[in-house]
Design a protein around this motif. Structure first.
Motif, PDB file in Angstrom:
ATOM      1  N   LEU A   3     -61.152 -60.571  69.000  1.00  0.00           N
ATOM      2  CA  LEU A   3     -60.062 -60.201  68.104  1.00  0.00           C
ATOM      3  C   LEU A   3     -58.745 -60.769  68.609  1.00  0.00           C
ATOM      4  CD1 LEU A   3     -60.798 -56.424  67.426  1.00  0.00           C
ATOM      5  CD2 LEU A   3     -61.173 -58.331  65.882  1.00  0.00           C
ATOM      6  N   GLY A   4     -57.884 -61.145  67.680  1.00  0.00           N
ATOM      7  CA  GLY A   4     -56.558 -61.614  68.044  1.00  0.00           C
ATOM      8  C   GLY A   4     -55.654 -60.441  68.390  1.00  0.00           C
ATOM      9  N   ARG A   5     -54.480 -60.744  68.858  1.00  0.00           N
ATOM     10  CA  ARG A   5     -53.533 -59.711  69.297  1.00  0.00           C
ATOM     11  C   ARG A   5     -53.177 -58.756  68.157  1.00  0.00           C
ATOM     12  NH1 ARG A   5     -48.137 -62.034  71.571  1.00  0.00           N
ATOM     13  NH2 ARG A   5     -47.876 -62.447  69.368  1.00  0.00           N
ATOM     14  N   THR A   6     -52.906 -59.295  66.984  1.00  0.00           N
ATOM     15  CA  THR A   6     -52.530 -58.454  65.855  1.00  0.00           C
ATOM     16  C   THR A   6     -53.696 -57.591  65.393  1.00  0.00           C
ATOM     17  OG1 THR A   6     -50.975 -60.152  65.155  1.00  0.00           O
ATOM     18  CG2 THR A   6     -51.529 -58.483  63.543  1.00  0.00           C
ATOM     19  N   ALA A   7     -54.894 -58.178  65.344  1.00  0.00           N
ATOM     20  CA  ALA A   7     -56.079 -57.422  64.933  1.00  0.00           C
ATOM     21  C   ALA A   7     -56.344 -56.269  65.892  1.00  0.00           C
ATOM     22  CB  ALA A   7     -57.289 -58.341  64.854  1.00  0.00           C
ATOM     23  N   LYS A   8     -56.155 -56.519  67.177  1.00  0.00           N
ATOM     24  CA  LYS A   8     -56.339 -55.448  68.177  1.00  0.00           C
ATOM     25  C   LYS A   8     -55.332 -54.328  67.949  1.00  0.00           C
ATOM     26  CE  LYS A   8     -58.049 -58.360  71.903  1.00  0.00           C
ATOM     27  NZ  LYS A   8     -57.691 -58.999  73.170  1.00  0.00           N
ATOM     28  N   TYR A   9     -54.078 -54.712  67.672  1.00  0.00           N
ATOM     29  CA  TYR A   9     -53.033 -53.712  67.449  1.00  0.00           C
ATOM     30  C   TYR A   9     -53.400 -52.809  66.281  1.00  0.00           C
ATOM     31  CZ  TYR A   9     -48.685 -51.569  66.022  1.00  0.00           C
ATOM     32  OH  TYR A   9     -47.747 -50.648  65.650  1.00  0.00           O
ATOM     33  N   TYR A  10     -53.781 -53.416  65.142  1.00  0.00           N
ATOM     34  CA  TYR A  10     -54.100 -52.611  63.965  1.00  0.00           C
ATOM     35  C   TYR A  10     -55.389 -51.812  64.134  1.00  0.00           C
ATOM     36  CZ  TYR A  10     -50.202 -54.599  61.451  1.00  0.00           C
ATOM     37  OH  TYR A  10     -48.934 -54.947  61.057  1.00  0.00           O
ATOM     38  N   LYS A  11     -56.294 -52.303  64.943  1.00  0.00           N
ATOM     39  CA  LYS A  11     -57.518 -51.549  65.237  1.00  0.00           C
ATOM     40  C   LYS A  11     -57.182 -50.292  66.043  1.00  0.00           C
ATOM     41  CE  LYS A  11     -62.016 -51.929  67.428  1.00  0.00           C
ATOM     42  NZ  LYS A  11     -62.875 -52.727  68.312  1.00  0.00           N
ATOM     43  N   ASP A  12     -56.244 -50.427  66.973  1.00  0.00           N
ATOM     44  CA  ASP A  12     -55.859 -49.314  67.845  1.00  0.00           C
ATOM     45  C   ASP A  12     -54.831 -48.380  67.222  1.00  0.00           C
ATOM     46  OD1 ASP A  12     -57.543 -50.370  69.736  1.00  0.00           O
ATOM     47  OD2 ASP A  12     -55.955 -51.404  70.847  1.00  0.00           O
ATOM     48  N   ASN A  77     -49.179 -70.993  58.615  1.00  0.00           N
ATOM     49  CA  ASN A  77     -48.851 -72.181  59.392  1.00  0.00           C
ATOM     50  C   ASN A  77     -47.462 -72.017  59.994  1.00  0.00           C
ATOM     51  OD1 ASN A  77     -47.971 -74.768  60.185  1.00  0.00           O
ATOM     52  ND2 ASN A  77     -49.546 -75.679  58.913  1.00  0.00           N
ATOM     53  N   GLY A  78     -47.388 -71.924  61.309  1.00  0.00           N
ATOM     54  CA  GLY A  78     -46.138 -71.655  62.007  1.00  0.00           C
ATOM     55  C   GLY A  78     -45.154 -72.790  62.025  1.00  0.00           C
ATOM     56  N   THR A  79     -45.545 -73.965  61.550  1.00  0.00           N
ATOM     57  CA  THR A  79     -44.632 -75.096  61.592  1.00  0.00           C
ATOM     58  C   THR A  79     -43.819 -75.237  60.324  1.00  0.00           C
ATOM     59  OG1 THR A  79     -46.304 -76.582  60.709  1.00  0.00           O
ATOM     60  CG2 THR A  79     -46.174 -76.389  63.099  1.00  0.00           C
ATOM     61  N   ARG A  80     -44.207 -74.529  59.255  1.00  0.00           N
ATOM     62  CA  ARG A  80     -43.551 -74.759  57.975  1.00  0.00           C
ATOM     63  C   ARG A  80     -42.596 -73.676  57.527  1.00  0.00           C
ATOM     64  NH1 ARG A  80     -48.643 -75.724  55.093  1.00  0.00           N
ATOM     65  NH2 ARG A  80     -49.607 -77.044  56.596  1.00  0.00           N
ATOM     66  N   THR A  81     -42.807 -72.453  57.952  1.00  0.00           N
ATOM     67  CA  THR A  81     -41.963 -71.386  57.430  1.00  0.00           C
ATOM     68  C   THR A  81     -41.285 -70.621  58.559  1.00  0.00           C
ATOM     69  OG1 THR A  81     -43.833 -69.888  57.374  1.00  0.00           O
ATOM     70  CG2 THR A  81     -43.361 -71.064  55.360  1.00  0.00           C
ATOM     71  N   PRO A  82     -40.000 -70.307  58.405  1.00  0.00           N
ATOM     72  CA  PRO A  82     -39.275 -69.599  59.450  1.00  0.00           C
ATOM     73  C   PRO A  82     -39.905 -68.245  59.786  1.00  0.00           C
ATOM     74  CG  PRO A  82     -37.778 -70.283  57.699  1.00  0.00           C
ATOM     75  CD  PRO A  82     -39.157 -70.606  57.252  1.00  0.00           C
ATOM     76  N   GLY A  83     -40.406 -67.547  58.778  1.00  0.00           N
ATOM     77  CA  GLY A  83     -41.003 -66.233  59.014  1.00  0.00           C
ATOM     78  C   GLY A  83     -42.202 -66.313  59.935  1.00  0.00           C
ATOM     79  N   ASP A  84     -43.015 -67.338  59.768  1.00  0.00           N
ATOM     80  CA  ASP A  84     -44.182 -67.501  60.624  1.00  0.00           C
ATOM     81  C   ASP A  84     -43.767 -67.768  62.060  1.00  0.00           C
ATOM     82  OD1 ASP A  84     -46.037 -67.076  58.647  1.00  0.00           O
ATOM     83  OD2 ASP A  84     -46.146 -69.175  58.089  1.00  0.00           O
ATOM     84  N   ARG A  85     -42.745 -68.587  62.243  1.00  0.00           N
ATOM     85  CA  ARG A  85     -42.301 -68.893  63.606  1.00  0.00           C
ATOM     86  C   ARG A  85     -41.788 -67.633  64.290  1.00  0.00           C
ATOM     87  NH1 ARG A  85     -40.554 -73.752  61.153  1.00  0.00           N
ATOM     88  NH2 ARG A  85     -38.466 -72.953  60.834  1.00  0.00           N
ATOM     89  N   LYS A  86     -41.045 -66.789  63.554  1.00  0.00           N
ATOM     90  CA  LYS A  86     -40.524 -65.552  64.135  1.00  0.00           C
ATOM     91  C   LYS A  86     -41.659 -64.613  64.514  1.00  0.00           C
ATOM     92  CE  LYS A  86     -36.184 -65.533  61.603  1.00  0.00           C
ATOM     93  NZ  LYS A  86     -35.485 -64.941  60.480  1.00  0.00           N
ATOM     94  N   THR A  87     -42.662 -64.524  63.671  1.00  0.00           N
ATOM     95  CA  THR A  87     -43.772 -63.622  63.914  1.00  0.00           C
ATOM     96  C   THR A  87     -44.563 -64.030  65.146  1.00  0.00           C
ATOM     97  OG1 THR A  87     -43.959 -63.184  61.575  1.00  0.00           O
ATOM     98  CG2 THR A  87     -45.862 -62.649  62.894  1.00  0.00           C
ATOM     99  N   ARG A  88     -44.824 -65.323  65.284  1.00  0.00           N
ATOM    100  CA  ARG A  88     -45.655 -65.792  66.382  1.00  0.00           C
ATOM    101  C   ARG A  88     -44.928 -65.838  67.711  1.00  0.00           C
ATOM    102  NH1 ARG A  88     -48.099 -66.338  62.421  1.00  0.00           N
ATOM    103  NH2 ARG A  88     -49.962 -67.316  61.736  1.00  0.00           N
ATOM    104  N   GLY A  89     -43.637 -65.960  67.697  1.00  0.00           N
ATOM    105  CA  GLY A  89     -42.887 -66.015  68.942  1.00  0.00           C
ATOM    106  C   GLY A  89     -43.041 -67.355  69.617  1.00  0.00           C
ATOM    107  N   LYS A  90     -42.618 -67.410  70.858  1.00  0.00           N
ATOM    108  CA  LYS A  90     -42.685 -68.667  71.625  1.00  0.00           C
ATOM    109  C   LYS A  90     -44.077 -68.865  72.196  1.00  0.00           C
ATOM    110  CE  LYS A  90     -37.903 -68.343  72.879  1.00  0.00           C
ATOM    111  NZ  LYS A  90     -36.999 -69.283  72.570  1.00  0.00           N
ATOM    112  N   LYS A  91     -44.425 -70.128  72.403  1.00  0.00           N
ATOM    113  CA  LYS A  91     -45.725 -70.438  73.011  1.00  0.00           C
ATOM    114  C   LYS A  91     -45.687 -70.043  74.477  1.00  0.00           C
ATOM    115  CE  LYS A  91     -47.272 -74.173  70.083  1.00  0.00           C
ATOM    116  NZ  LYS A  91     -47.750 -75.547  70.042  1.00  0.00           N
ATOM    117  N   LYS A  92     -46.829 -69.597  74.943  1.00  0.00           N
ATOM    118  CA  LYS A  92     -46.912 -69.200  76.365  1.00  0.00           C
ATOM    119  C   LYS A  92     -47.219 -70.375  77.242  1.00  0.00           C
ATOM    120  CE  LYS A  92     -48.281 -64.535  75.332  1.00  0.00           C
ATOM    121  NZ  LYS A  92     -49.257 -63.478  75.447  1.00  0.00           N
TER     122      LYS A  92
END
Length: 92
Positions: A3-12, A77-92
């Motif tokens: 599960l991804g980070r968001t899926a884990k959050y909503y599961k918990d 797609n995090g490269t096209r929309t500002p909202g997606d970039r904000k949601t995903r945050g910076k790359k680790k």
């Protein structure tokens, strides 16, 4: 598959999941979103990819054109929309 980070959050956090699902239901039922979805289905049909199981979707590009892209790549797609970039945050 893990599960991804968001899926884990909503599961918990079932209350947060319930709140998100209520918002999504309302948003997806809006006239604006229904019209947008209808437009995308129409484009998928025109490009011959609607319902054929090829896993492709119409993807809107920055320059206003469309192309076929894997559906999994076209989701948030995090490269096209500002909202997606904000949601995903910076790359680790």
């Amino acid at each position: 598959m893990a599960l991804g980070r968001t899926a884990k959050y909503y599961k918990d956090n079932p209350e947060a999941r319930k709140k998100k699902n209520a918002y999504q239901k309302k948003y997806n039922a809006s006239k604006k979103q229904r019209a947008r979805r209808g437009e995308l289905v129409k484009l998928n049909r025109e490009m011959g990819t609607y319902g054929n199981g090829d896993g492709k979707d119409v993807s809107h590009q920055k320059n206003g054109t469309v192309k076929l892209e894997k559906a999994s790549k076209n989701r948030g797609n995090g490269t096209r929309t500002p909202g997606d970039r904000k949601t995903r945050g910076k790359k680790k």
